[in-house]
Design an enzyme around this catalytic site. Sequence first.
Site, short mmCIF file in Angstrom:
data_model
loop_
_atom_site.label_atom_id
_atom_site.label_comp_id
_atom_site.label_asym_id
_atom_site.label_seq_id
_atom_site.Cartn_x
_atom_site.Cartn_y
_atom_site.Cartn_z
N ASP A 245 -26.42 15.37 42.37
CA ASP A 245 -25.29 16.32 42.87
C ASP A 245 -25.55 16.58 44.27
O ASP A 245 -26.70 16.94 44.72
CB ASP A 245 -24.67 17.25 41.95
CG ASP A 245 -26.21 18.45 41.81
OD1 ASP A 245 -27.17 17.81 41.67
OD2 ASP A 245 -25.70 19.65 41.67
N GLU B 155 -27.89 20.70 39.65
CA GLU B 155 -28.98 21.60 40.46
C GLU B 155 -28.48 22.24 41.50
O GLU B 155 -28.83 23.52 41.68
CB GLU B 155 -29.88 20.36 41.04
CG GLU B 155 -31.32 21.06 41.56
CD GLU B 155 -31.47 21.64 42.79
OE1 GLU B 155 -32.18 22.89 43.10
OE2 GLU B 155 -30.52 21.33 43.59
#
Length: 376
Positions: A74, A135
């Site tokens: 991500d 994250e």
Amino acid sequence: MPIDPIVLSQDLIRCPSVTPRDAGALDVLEKALSSMGFECTRLPFSDDDTPDIDNLYARKGNGKPHICYAGHTDVVPAGNMDEWKHAPFDAVIEGDILYGRGTSDMKCSIAAFTAAVSELDDFDGSVSLLITGDEEGPAINGTIKMLKWLEENDQVPDYCIVGEPTNVNKIGDMVKVGRRGSLNGTLTIFGTQGHVAYPHLANNPIPGLVSLLDKLANTTLDNGNEFFDASNLEIVSIDVGNKASNVIPMNATAKFNIRFNNEHSPESLTKWLYELCDESGLKYDLDINVSGDSFLTPEGLLTETIVDAIKEHTNFTPNLSTTGGTSDARFIKNYCPVVEFGLTNKTIHKVNESAKISDIILLKNIYLSIIRKFFS
């Protein structure tokens, strides 16, 4: 057949996986790993209050040592699109530079490690990848829950490398061997609303809040130590929600963050904060959230192996550091020794985020040496 780390980097960057979207990034990585004989397991997790997140765990081999690479696909939003030299998800190469959101943080690092493993001969041991899509977000449905799954399924690694961008100026100048902890506080002082012309009929909460914040901000928490910078408290917001100039507000709220080293614990800081608030005699509410404790991975096989591999390819010794913010290493340290090593961090989260092609290849070669040294 060895995997090209640049091509894989481009394939990953072209997936606009802005948290919580995956946008096909894990599919790209799973395809590459499956072709190399990795057993891949998708681990989607959900929570009532947070977005659903997809994650990937892949492992090759069953023996020991078990070396794990942890990372995230991500990325943060692109920001102002007009300021990008190239479209942020086009993965354009210009000379020695690859442009795109997620190049440095941290899709190219994932590609470098995957490419390194593709060049391994047969080995006695295990290599795994723990890749989350959470994250850059709340970090609730990613690494934390994946680690619990690993524990429940007897998959906990012996050592872990987190591929975050740790280097400052060039590849190999810094390895993160720990991090300071992070404590977030929201402090509200209660008063009595009233007219500014009749202050004796009201109770202004602002002076009390300012006085208390002054004490918080001007307390020296510590002076740091051999491994950590000094702890620091930063006030990040003050708000009374008052749009009128002739009204004393009812409440005043401030938010602050403490980045703390191993001289403190969340419990000791919480105790200090409440004692200071109690001493003020003010009517208050204090909400505390700890997003990560401080930790230090002591020198040993993991750090020695990484330092040796870096010296082999760069001829200099990296700085073993604990600087910077938090990362998912704060969760992994509860399961096994962990360090962080990836690309440089000059352009992370910025417009025109980029990585050098030569750096990606160098990182791949260092990763390969690290793995070979563990299995030799």
